[in-house]
Scaffold this motif. Structure first.
Motif, short mmCIF file in Angstrom:
data_model
loop_
_atom_site.label_atom_id
_atom_site.label_comp_id
_atom_site.label_asym_id
_atom_site.label_seq_id
_atom_site.Cartn_x
_atom_site.Cartn_y
_atom_site.Cartn_z
N PHE A 17 0.83 -1.21 0.00
CA PHE A 17 0.00 0.00 0.00
C PHE A 17 0.86 1.25 0.00
CE2 PHE A 17 -3.56 -2.32 2.53
CZ PHE A 17 -4.05 -2.87 1.35
N THR A 20 -0.99 6.71 1.99
CA THR A 20 -2.40 7.09 2.18
C THR A 20 -3.27 5.84 2.25
OG1 THR A 20 -2.63 7.39 -0.23
CG2 THR A 20 -2.24 9.35 1.10
N GLU A 21 -2.95 4.81 1.46
CA GLU A 21 -3.72 3.57 1.51
C GLU A 21 -3.53 2.88 2.86
OE1 GLU A 21 -3.70 2.43 -3.26
OE2 GLU A 21 -2.23 1.55 -1.90
N LYS A 22 -2.35 3.00 3.44
CA LYS A 22 -2.11 2.43 4.77
C LYS A 22 -2.96 3.15 5.82
CE LYS A 22 2.59 0.68 4.03
NZ LYS A 22 4.03 0.82 4.34
N SER A 53 -8.21 8.33 -2.90
CA SER A 53 -7.30 7.44 -2.18
C SER A 53 -8.06 6.21 -1.66
CB SER A 53 -6.64 8.16 -1.00
OG SER A 53 -5.81 9.21 -1.46
N ARG A 56 -8.66 4.05 -4.67
CA ARG A 56 -7.43 3.33 -5.06
C ARG A 56 -7.15 2.18 -4.10
NH1 ARG A 56 -5.42 8.52 -6.24
NH2 ARG A 56 -4.37 8.61 -4.21
N PHE A 57 -7.45 2.39 -2.82
CA PHE A 57 -7.29 1.31 -1.85
C PHE A 57 -8.14 0.11 -2.25
CE2 PHE A 57 -9.31 -0.78 1.79
CZ PHE A 57 -8.22 -1.34 2.42
N THR A 60 -6.65 -1.59 -5.22
CA THR A 60 -5.47 -2.37 -4.83
C THR A 60 -5.89 -3.70 -4.21
OG1 THR A 60 -4.23 -0.33 -4.41
CG2 THR A 60 -3.36 -2.35 -3.43
#
Length: 284
Positions: A17, A20-22, A53, A56-57, A60
């Protein structure tokens, strides 16, 4: 999609990640049950990131979008004896009496929350706009379309300027022909339905007044609203068409109807009598 436990997937992909995804992943792991009832905008705000974001997470995680993520999350946290498609409070072992009591409590809570969240100024502004409008369009898709049609049925008894198209293509065409003298009332529990966002954007570009009835004060749809009316009732991603959510929407529409009737009393009485006489021959 398959009923996959999403938590091992988050942990497995965590190191891949972005930062920001974290942040999104950490918040989800710490506030799992709250996230199920959050809009994408609410989650983004809680994580101090942008909606893109969060999206996108989800990508992913090999998911199509935020709603599919919430469905996977709901499956992951449901216990074997629960029926999350109905309500997290209803269990398979419940008797009819217990189910009846729980559903009654859920519906009362939804109405009470709607009442407590009510903004009288927003109601007044909505009525002012509706009275001045040349046409009032009700919009919705899926379960919310049924609510929009109910609103059309109710208001057409006392005024002759209401419309409700039942096809998404017809809805966007109606929006494209709206003017600054028209009002669009969009009904969407999540505020994240693509068709409603497109209708709102189109109506906004045409200069129409936008009134949104939704659960969430912050959502992609409310970005286009001039007036937002909040309904109560939590509807999980596996509970689409929840009647408690619908009841709270109808409650708001009933308030709008009653105030509209009062403010246009003379015409409303005449129109209601005329429409009642028109259908009396259909009764035995």
């Amino acid at each position: 999609m398959n009923k996959t436990d999403i938590f091992p997937l988050i942990h497995a992909r965590y190191n891949s990640f972005t930062n920001t995804e974290k942040k999104v992943a950490d918040y989800i792991l710490e506030h799992t049950k709250e996230v199920i009832y959050m809009s994408i905008t609410d989650l983004a705000d809680a994580c101090s990131v942008g909606e893109s974001s969060v999206f996108r997470f989800c990508k992913t995680m090999k998911l199509k979008g935020y709603q599919e993520f919430k469905i996977a999350l709901a499956h992951s946290i449901s216990h074997d004896d629960e029926t999350p498609q109905l309500s997290g409070q209803i269990n398979i072992q419940d008797t009819i009496e217990e189910i009846s009591s729980k559903i009654l409590t859920t519906n009362i809570s939804a109405l009470t929350e709607t009442y407590n969240n009510m903004n009288n100024d927003a109601i007044i502004q909505s009525i002012d706009s509706m009275i001045k409008a040349e046409r009032i369009h009700f919009f919705g898709v899926g379960a919310s379309l049924m609510t929009a049609m109910e609103a059309k049925n109710k208001f057409m008894r006392i005024c002759n300027k209401t419309e409700c198209a039942i096809d998404s293509h017809l809805q966007i065409m109606s929006a494209a022909l709206m003017t600054e003298n028209d009002v669009a009332i969009l009904i969407s529990y999540s505020g994240s339905t693509k068709d409603m966002i497109e209708v709102a954007k189109c109506a906004k570009e045409r200069g129409a007044k936008i009134i949104v009835i939704t659960r969430f004060a912050k959502s992609p749809l409310t970005n286009y609203s001039d007036i937002t009316l909040l309904c109560g009732g939590n509807e999980g991603p596996l509970q689409g068409g929840s009647l408690s959510a619908k009841i709270s929407q109808l409650y708001l529409l009933d308030i709008l109807y009653a105030e509209f009737f009062n403010r246009t009393y003379e015409d409303a009485v005449i129109n209601k009598e005329s429409t009642a006489k028109a259908v009396i021959s259909k009764m035995l």
